[in-house]
Design a protein around this motif. Sequence first.
Motif, mmCIF file in Angstrom:
data_model
loop_
_atom_site.group_PDB
_atom_site.id
_atom_site.type_symbol
_atom_site.label_atom_id
_atom_site.label_comp_id
_atom_site.label_asym_id
_atom_site.label_seq_id
_atom_site.Cartn_x
_atom_site.Cartn_y
_atom_site.Cartn_z
ATOM 1 N N GLY A 193 0.803 -1.180 0.000
ATOM 2 C CA GLY A 193 0.000 0.000 0.000
ATOM 3 C C GLY A 193 0.853 1.253 0.000
ATOM 4 O O GLY A 193 2.060 1.219 0.160
ATOM 5 N N ASN A 194 0.193 2.352 -0.166
ATOM 6 C CA ASN A 194 0.860 3.643 -0.213
ATOM 7 C C ASN A 194 1.034 4.236 1.177
ATOM 8 O O ASN A 194 0.334 3.869 2.113
ATOM 9 N N ALA A 195 1.952 5.161 1.264
ATOM 10 C CA ALA A 195 2.198 5.914 2.490
ATOM 11 C C ALA A 195 2.019 7.398 2.181
ATOM 12 O O ALA A 195 2.241 7.833 1.050
ATOM 13 N N TYR A 247 2.913 14.316 0.437
ATOM 14 C CA TYR A 247 3.151 13.458 -0.714
ATOM 15 C C TYR A 247 2.575 12.069 -0.471
ATOM 16 O O TYR A 247 2.415 11.650 0.670
ATOM 17 N N VAL A 248 2.330 11.361 -1.553
ATOM 18 C CA VAL A 248 1.950 9.953 -1.510
ATOM 19 C C VAL A 248 3.072 9.173 -2.173
ATOM 20 O O VAL A 248 3.622 9.612 -3.195
ATOM 21 N N ALA A 249 3.441 8.044 -1.580
ATOM 22 C CA ALA A 249 4.501 7.215 -2.144
ATOM 23 C C ALA A 249 4.239 5.756 -1.814
ATOM 24 O O ALA A 249 3.605 5.439 -0.811
ATOM 25 N N ASN A 250 4.734 4.883 -2.665
ATOM 26 C CA ASN A 250 4.677 3.451 -2.401
ATOM 27 C C ASN A 250 6.039 3.042 -1.854
ATOM 28 O O ASN A 250 7.032 3.051 -2.590
ATOM 29 N N PRO A 251 6.126 2.667 -0.563
ATOM 30 C CA PRO A 251 7.426 2.348 0.032
ATOM 31 C C PRO A 251 8.081 1.109 -0.563
ATOM 32 O O PRO A 251 9.277 0.881 -0.353
ATOM 33 N N ALA A 252 7.340 0.316 -1.328
ATOM 34 C CA ALA A 252 7.927 -0.861 -1.969
ATOM 35 C C ALA A 252 8.763 -0.481 -3.185
ATOM 36 O O ALA A 252 9.572 -1.280 -3.654
ATOM 37 N N ASN A 253 8.562 0.711 -3.704
ATOM 38 C CA ASN A 253 9.308 1.175 -4.872
ATOM 39 C C ASN A 253 10.547 1.939 -4.443
ATOM 40 O O ASN A 253 10.458 2.967 -3.781
ATOM 41 N N LEU A 260 12.341 5.839 -3.957
ATOM 42 C CA LEU A 260 11.006 6.306 -3.617
ATOM 43 C C LEU A 260 10.575 7.424 -4.566
ATOM 44 O O LEU A 260 11.284 8.408 -4.740
ATOM 45 N N THR A 276 4.676 11.500 -5.082
ATOM 46 C CA THR A 276 3.621 12.136 -5.859
ATOM 47 C C THR A 276 2.985 13.211 -4.986
ATOM 48 O O THR A 276 2.495 12.897 -3.895
#
Length: 169
Positions: free
Chosen positions: A1-3, A13-19, A22, A25
């Motif tokens: 999920g996003n953080a 900001y919104v980010a996916n910690p798996a990517n 980082l 957005t």
Amino acid sequence: GNAVLAKRTGEMYVANPANVPLALTPLMTLTNINAQGEMGLLSFALDPAFAATGFFFVYYTPMSAGSLKPGFRISRFQFNSADPLQTETVLYMDTDGYQGPFHYGGDIAIFNNYIHFTSGDRYYAELAQDTTMTASCVIRLNMDGSIPSSNDTPKQHKECWAWGIRNGW
């Protein structure tokens, strides 16, 4: 999920910690931020029913608002809006004003269907025992920003659920 990530200067900001690396957005930027000393965007929390409501709550210190004394604020925003800034609903605004740039910090948490957040002593220890101000409190509100009738406090401000806390960060 996003953080969701936030900077004290008002950017969220919104980010996916798996990517990795980082990729941030932009979600929104509060432009009315007083980020002096220990002030600014202090904390945020998601509504417990976030999946259904899309609401999130932000605790921040705005700049002066016309003739009003500036004070910390709790606002609700709509996450899945094209422009979350345009959905701001101010639920609480401190009316004591700023005494200095320190010990405003606090956290916001939502549990038992109440919004809880801490207010510091504004760097003046004696305010921790002052019953006429919102300084040094755990402030508890209903989810709509109203004051719960079960808040039992000797403070003049009935939103103070607990008090005597110098710097509740």
